[in-house]
Design an enzyme around this catalytic site. Sequence first.
Site, PDB file in Angstrom:
ATOM      1  CG  HIS A 395     -28.828  69.365 109.691  1.00  0.00           C
ATOM      2  ND1 HIS A 395     -28.463  70.234 108.698  1.00  0.00           N
ATOM      3  CD2 HIS A 395     -29.430  68.312 109.068  1.00  0.00           C
ATOM      4  CE1 HIS A 395     -28.831  69.745 107.524  1.00  0.00           C
ATOM      5  NE2 HIS A 395     -29.405  68.568 107.720  1.00  0.00           N
ATOM      6  CB  CYS A 444     -25.539  76.104 110.328  1.00  0.00           C
ATOM      7  SG  CYS A 444     -25.311  75.812 108.576  1.00  0.00           S
TER       8      CYS A 444
END
Length: 810
Positions: A395, A444
């Site tokens: 993440h 991301c």
Amino acid sequence: MEEWKRSIGTLSDEILIKLAKMLDNSTCGWRQLANAVSEQPKFRCSERELTSCSLQVLTAAGSPARTMLTLLAERSCSLDFLLHSLRKMEHQEAVQFLTTAVAEQIQITVQPQSQEAAPGSNVVLTCRASGPPGLGYQWFKGKQEILGESGNSSELVLCPLSPTHQGHYICRISHGEKFVFSKWAQVRLIISAGSSSFCCSSSLFPGSVSGLHIIQRPQSQAASEGDTLVLECTAEGNPPAQYEWYHNKVPMPQQKTSSLRIPCVTTAHRGEYTCKVFNLYHEVWSSTATVTIGEPLQIPSLTFVDLWWISLLILFLSTATDKVALLIGNMNYIYHTQLCAPISDVHELTNLLRQLDFKVVSLLDLNWQEMHSAVTEFLLLLDKGVYGLLYFAGHGYENYGNSFMVPIDAPVSYTSEHCLCVQNILTKMQEKKTGLNVFLLDMCRKRNPHDDVIVQPGLLKVTANIVFGYATCVDAEAYEVKREDVSNGIFINFLKQRVCEDEKVTVMLDRVAEDMGRCVITRGRQALELRSNLSERRSLTDRIQVSQCSASSSARNLQWAIAHVLPESRYLQFDCGVKVQLGFAAEFSNVMVIYTRILDKPDEIVSCSAQLTDFPEDVDIDLKKSNQESLLEAGCLSLIKEELPSPETHSLYTHIRSLQRLKRELTFTICLHYTYSNMDEEVQERQQVTVGKPLVSKLNLHEPRAAHVSSASSSFSLDSFNVPGCSSFGEDLSLTGTASNTRSHHAQSASVSFTGGSPTSPRSANVPEETDSPEILDNPRPLVASKSLPHSKVNDSNYKFSDMYNFHSY
């Protein structure tokens, strides 16, 4: 004899290296061999080629004779002509060695081919080899040995074909202690829509073969500009086969026959060629043939002194003083979506970077403190001229131009103070005066709405050696593909095909971006973004050049080596007379496999097993998967990809994770369970074992780092190892970061691994070794294929959006 008609290129690297050592001399060596082979014009070497061979002495591991043998192999010089030339130059030692080596070498001449067939038909897998008399054949389906006469011959007959026959097959050819494995062959069952349709198909094409079979595959080759390139791919089938050639995955509309012929090739024709073979009912792909096109090299009239200085200048311009990579993959988040791909992505990239002589630090599932400490230890391995590479999968998010990596213990609404800022790491790397700084961020890059703080990293220097490779664009997400039990990120699926190319880093990443752009399913969703100010031609394949043995280089090698010490294998004698072996193998540097094996037992004991128990709470062990009979059952996937447990060896495996959290020496109990022949009750004996602090646990990553860390004040003392001149070469690392959106990646257990090797050591030394012999792991490497998507399968037709998961943490 037939084996002497083979090319020099069929000899193993081990044989070629030994032969080259015998020829690396001035009295009866490679120059005399060049004169001997010149009796045939096609083997005659030019002055340019002889000069190229002689200049190999300028490199640490260079071998003029090895280069000469490579030139002969490229021109298809046969073994019998090489033997004739060695006899002509009266090199008796080389003649005797080559004669013995060829006689004892096992060479597979016919590889088994994958087949598709209908139920009830006959399928024959064939594997043949040349070598010493009395070769033995043994077939395996997966890791299961096939018994019976059919399993012990060169041909494996599956008749009549049924669903139980589907799977992957491999053949082991052995002679004494020597053995080789064939390639994998897959058998697939073709079931028509109904029995009537199947019968109709058979009646339309009576006597048709089962499926479509490639009988001649295109071969890799090297050519010079102006040559004619010819690639052959022949298949048999009914209806007849049709052909379609591809160059670097792009169709070649004019090439529709079994023979690809390109007259007068140029450098534009180099690359990878594959052939799609198809008919009305089937479609198969050939293996990839790599074509290299050499550009004519014009060497001016220079003296040997000129050539010496030019070669030294080129050598030092394109070398690193060392190469270090930090790979972090976070999957098992406490408060956020758990990911699937990082374990396989980090593992595959680790193996690729090892091949390029990187010291690789591979880390899985780290909390904030462990990530902070790991980066600090990574900075200790950097110094002037060192190539530094950071890869993160997990993440992450991007705010105001800064990228943030999210640890597994980040709270629900995390901000920059809970994360690590990549730009802060870059400033610390620049302070080390590194030769190259590469960041590969597989996460991301969407904005974090919970974080309004604008982080101000330290002032970046203008070093013209920075490369950022983002898996996706700004304010976009990264994806992974989930296949059966293994997931891979889109980025790594394409990067692993290019990362070992001898090209400037930015050129290599540009090609990765082009490959990703041809994947329709990711178009409009994920595209690689490259940011760089790299001015020189720096490649990840650049060789390491160490001037003498500097103090910092010695300290780096020692620091890396200390984090890779496995406990020694030991033998335990129990009162009942049973002897047990206790062995250790490293999966990552903070993930270890412990195995037990019964070596000897009295005749009156009919059954016994040695099981491990009473582990400390610091480490992570799944008790349901401990003391298993295979690595797979024990939860060890990465070691499975490299080596499988041997079918003949009975061992119990226990998988230990999170060694970075071990605060004291690792202590556990071996419980021996055994039964006597005249007793029904089971008897137990126990022995407690202490094995110290294995692998990365010595670095104490769970402990906070001091404000100013030096090599002597790190998690271990270099002074105690008497390394001269190991002055401070590590510094403080102040990291902040945030994450709002992240990439969804891999699923496995926590793991850290420092894998790599000394720049002067052979590449095989880069692999974390087990402490005993290789037999504890199941089979030689050819037995296992990587579970990631193969290069030939990374195309649009293989991706379904239902297989893809974005890496969004909310």
